[in-house]
Design an enzyme around this catalytic site. Structure first.
Site, PDB file in Angstrom:
ATOM      1  N   ARG A   1      34.788  53.380  78.240  1.00  0.00           N
ATOM      2  CA  ARG A   1      34.683  53.257  76.776  1.00  0.00           C
ATOM      3  C   ARG A   1      33.872  54.400  76.188  1.00  0.00           C
ATOM      4  NH1 ARG A   1      34.638  47.827  74.122  1.00  0.00           N
ATOM      5  NH2 ARG A   1      32.625  48.522  73.341  1.00  0.00           N
TER       6      ARG A   1
ATOM      7  N   ARG B   1      38.301  64.785  65.923  1.00  0.00           N
ATOM      8  CA  ARG B   1      37.697  65.225  64.660  1.00  0.00           C
ATOM      9  C   ARG B   1      37.248  66.697  64.736  1.00  0.00           C
ATOM     10  NH1 ARG B   1      40.214  61.994  62.712  1.00  0.00           N
ATOM     11  NH2 ARG B   1      39.617  60.060  61.683  1.00  0.00           N
TER      12      ARG B   1
ATOM     13  N   HIS C   1      40.191  68.655  64.169  1.00  0.00           N
ATOM     14  CA  HIS C   1      40.544  68.689  62.741  1.00  0.00           C
ATOM     15  C   HIS C   1      39.740  69.770  62.008  1.00  0.00           C
ATOM     16  CE1 HIS C   1      42.178  64.311  62.881  1.00  0.00           C
ATOM     17  NE2 HIS C   1      43.176  65.149  62.832  1.00  0.00           N
TER      18      HIS C   1
ATOM     19  N   SER D   1      24.255  55.168  81.025  1.00  0.00           N
ATOM     20  CA  SER D   1      23.394  55.077  82.203  1.00  0.00           C
ATOM     21  C   SER D   1      22.842  56.436  82.610  1.00  0.00           C
ATOM     22  CB  SER D   1      24.194  54.498  83.374  1.00  0.00           C
ATOM     23  OG  SER D   1      25.320  55.331  83.648  1.00  0.00           O
TER      24      SER D   1
ATOM     25  N   SER E   1      28.289  47.986  75.255  1.00  0.00           N
ATOM     26  CA  SER E   1      29.045  48.029  73.993  1.00  0.00           C
ATOM     27  C   SER E   1      28.284  48.727  72.873  1.00  0.00           C
ATOM     28  CB  SER E   1      29.415  46.603  73.547  1.00  0.00           C
ATOM     29  OG  SER E   1      30.284  46.020  74.473  1.00  0.00           O
TER      30      SER E   1
ATOM     31  N   GLU F   1      28.296  52.447  73.332  1.00  0.00           N
ATOM     32  CA  GLU F   1      29.617  53.042  73.117  1.00  0.00           C
ATOM     33  C   GLU F   1      29.961  53.095  71.625  1.00  0.00           C
ATOM     34  OE1 GLU F   1      31.132  50.190  75.815  1.00  0.00           O
ATOM     35  OE2 GLU F   1      29.787  51.065  77.309  1.00  0.00           O
TER      36      GLU F   1
ATOM     37  N   ASP G   1      30.843  60.632  64.615  1.00  0.00           N
ATOM     38  CA  ASP G   1      31.450  60.665  63.278  1.00  0.00           C
ATOM     39  C   ASP G   1      30.455  61.220  62.250  1.00  0.00           C
ATOM     40  OD1 ASP G   1      34.068  59.955  63.727  1.00  0.00           O
ATOM     41  OD2 ASP G   1      33.861  57.874  63.103  1.00  0.00           O
TER      42      ASP G   1
END
Ligand SMILES: O=C([C@H](O)CO)[C@H](O)[C@H](O)COP(=O)(O)O
Length: 193
Positions: free
Chosen positions: A55, A66, A69, A97, A157, A160, A168
């Site tokens: 992930r 991006r 782009h 980790s 999670s 990630e 972003d």
């Protein structure tokens, strides 16, 4: 004997989404000031290579799109057409980790050829961090931290998600510096999808 249940479990989808957003908000408020150093490293790199497993790798693939782009030359490590990394290039390596072997190996190779290595991780104390020019620490749980104290979410999670959000945000900064209108960036988007 009662079974240990470290994570607060809820069936309520709205509650769970709130937990996720709040954890990311808290992480953003504690953002490592070193994160800003990634901006000039990307700007000055000949080419950018991204690497991450599972992930974490998916979040970095999204970041690579991006950067493409924006008109940067960017490669995802492990893709069939990805060329050799060289001096002057930047390896953006994500690993919560900091021990995932393929990521550490990629950083070793990048360092050996004179490329810069940026590690996005949860810790400065790892084999990956030791190889990095710049370490950005995201205060999130590691994938095998099953205690539920740093995050209520499963495994890595939060880390990630934070990799996706941070990259972003990096894109937004680079875009603001670049100033190219969205319509122009969009011309680079895949037309074979
Ligand atoms: O896919 C993953 C797993 O589901 C953990 O939540 C990880 O991203 C993958 O295993 C890579 O781990 P790290 O290198 O520690 O980020």
């Amino acid at each position: 004997m009662s079974e240990e249940k470290p994570h607060e479990m809820s069936h309520d989808l709205h509650h769970n989404l709130q937990v996720i957003l709040q954890e990311n908000q808290r992480l953003a408020e504690q953002l490592d000031p070193a994160a800003a150093a990634i901006i000039p490293l990307i700007q000055h790199a000949n080419r950018v290579f991204v690497v991450g497993a599972g992930r974490t790798g998916l979040a970095l693939k999204a970041a690579a799109m991006r950067l493409m782009h924006l008109g940067l030359t960017v490669f995802v490590v492990g893709e069939t057409t990805t060329p050799a990394i060289a001096a002057g290039d930047l390896l953006l390596a994500g690993s919560g980790s900091g021990t995932t072997s393929t990521i550490v190996k990629a950083a070793e190779k990048a360092q050996a050829v004179g490329a810069q290595v940026v590690a996005i991780s949860t810790t400065r104390e790892s084999p990956l961090a030791a190889l990095a020019t710049q370490v950005v620490v995201l205060p999130a749980a590691q994938k095998q931290d099953h205690g539920g104290t740093i995050s209520q979410q499963y495994a890595g999670s939060l880390f990630e998600q934070a990799v996706l959000l941070l990259t972003d945000a990096i894109f937004q900064t680079l875009w603001a510096l670049d100033g190219t209108p969205a319509q122009e960036l969009w011309k680079r988007h895949a037309n074979l999808e």
